[in-house]
Design an enzyme around this catalytic site. Sequence first.
Site, PDB file in Angstrom:
ATOM      1  N   GLY A 180      87.783   4.146 -17.739  1.00 66.35           N
ATOM      2  CA  GLY A 180      87.400   5.138 -16.726  1.00 66.35           C
ATOM      3  C   GLY A 180      86.030   4.862 -16.155  1.00 66.35           C
ATOM      4  O   GLY A 180      85.477   3.776 -16.346  1.00 66.35           O
ATOM      5  N   ASN A 181      85.486   5.833 -15.445  1.00 65.36           N
ATOM      6  CA  ASN A 181      84.139   5.681 -14.893  1.00 65.36           C
ATOM      7  C   ASN A 181      83.438   7.036 -14.913  1.00 65.36           C
ATOM      8  O   ASN A 181      84.029   8.037 -15.289  1.00 65.36           O
ATOM      9  CB  ASN A 181      84.212   5.085 -13.481  1.00 65.36           C
ATOM     10  CG  ASN A 181      84.994   5.973 -12.548  1.00 65.36           C
ATOM     11  OD1 ASN A 181      84.566   7.064 -12.201  1.00 65.36           O
ATOM     12  ND2 ASN A 181      86.190   5.516 -12.151  1.00 65.36           N
ATOM     13  N   ARG A 182      82.199   7.050 -14.508  1.00 69.87           N
ATOM     14  CA  ARG A 182      81.367   8.240 -14.705  1.00 69.87           C
ATOM     15  C   ARG A 182      81.433   9.248 -13.560  1.00 69.87           C
ATOM     16  O   ARG A 182      80.684  10.211 -13.556  1.00 69.87           O
ATOM     17  CB  ARG A 182      79.914   7.813 -14.923  1.00 69.87           C
ATOM     18  CG  ARG A 182      79.690   7.175 -16.268  1.00 69.87           C
ATOM     19  CD  ARG A 182      78.270   6.647 -16.377  1.00 69.87           C
ATOM     20  NE  ARG A 182      77.259   7.664 -16.171  1.00 69.87           N
ATOM     21  CZ  ARG A 182      75.988   7.405 -15.859  1.00 69.87           C
ATOM     22  NH1 ARG A 182      75.602   6.144 -15.713  1.00 69.87           N
ATOM     23  NH2 ARG A 182      75.139   8.376 -15.694  1.00 69.87           N
TER      24      ARG A 182
END
Length: 407
Positions: free
Chosen positions: A203-205
């Site tokens: 995922g990412n932030r």
Amino acid sequence: MFVVVGVTGGIAAYKTVQLVRLLVKAGHEAHVVPTDDALRFVGLPTWEAISRHPVTTSVHDDVARVRHVALGQAADLVIVAPATANTLAKMTAGLADDLLGTTLLATTAPVVVAPAMHTEMWRHPATTHNMRVLRERGVIVVGPEEGELTGGDSGPGRMSEPEAVLEVALAAAEGGAGDLEGLRVVVSAGGTREPIDPVRYIGNRSSGRQGVAVALAAADRGADVVLVAAHLDDGVLAEASAGGRMRVVRAGTAAELGSAVDAEADAADVVVMAAAVADYRVAEVSPLKRAKEAAPVGGITLDLIENDDILAGLVRARRAGQTVVGFAAETPGEGETLLDRGRRKAARKGADLLAVNEVGWSRGFESADNAVTIIDAAGEVVAARRGSKRDVADALWDAVLAVRKKK
Ligand code: CTP
């Protein structure tokens, strides 16, 4: 102008005193219609003194002049501030058990409401439903704003400031619809997650905060909005869903987000890709949780396959009159500027506009503020804005309108 100001039973009624004062000062004739509950917060003498007109709450006063409908018929504008969840529900149902209710049913003037309530009440599905119905009927909604609420908690629910309510209300009375009125827009927000197995993902932030600010700004400016949301932070999703301001479509992976955006883009005038889309997905998603005991000692290798570039696909499929906007979150390296990288990306993607912002370990994410430079397809800077994510969103829509005018 003959302005009816409905006041309902919320602590924010004290702010409406200032609103009425501003109306009178600007030369308007203000008639205040409080509910009985409103009078527990601010008393009748205050309303009479400030509006310089007699004030009643009951349909049985001044019957000879058919006051229960006369005010609504005479009104050029009706403002309800604060509008409690209860009053909004009554408006939705068309209930008319007091003077404000009959006035609202009798009027054909623009109606502006400034909701004020606790965050939980604003986010309740009943309120969300009521707001959607009221908006569909043409009721104009100002706020609520995010901030401190009575009792010490905070979140969306504060009534907008009197000056803001007045500005929107006067624009509504002049028939001044939002500048995005009639536009159908699709905004993607959040970050996709690419599964590795049933419990893990890449995922990412991204919290989705900037994308949702873009969607909310568009809705406030009159656009018809669809939000394609990928794993928004809880509060951000609640904020997007509250008040029926937009249709929310949920997506998880890049492929799901791509299908949802493509389907919605068919009918859209503007598509904004604010979502952080994973460039790669795991080649073989394990149907069972990957166990360490089955893995080689010392480490594993995951094979990744490139995902489709949704933005590039939208640009390829772009119809005449359609505007496609991308975001570029960059971490410029040695010897290059943020803009250099943005310009290369603009050339690669071909979007009408690209909003370039710098991100880093402690920049861009989890913060209420942002700083973007907006460039066009040729890499020319068309706007730069540092401020709240909402300020940035408004600057983006200004740029969209400017580029659409040019075309
Ligand atoms: N984007 C997209 N589909 C992808 C990857 C990105 O539509 N598979 C969109 C994003 O929503 C954003 C823009 O492309 O509007 C730029 O995203 P970004 O991740 O900055 O660019 P990439 O093309 O992935 O380039 P790189 O990661 O090399 O910087």
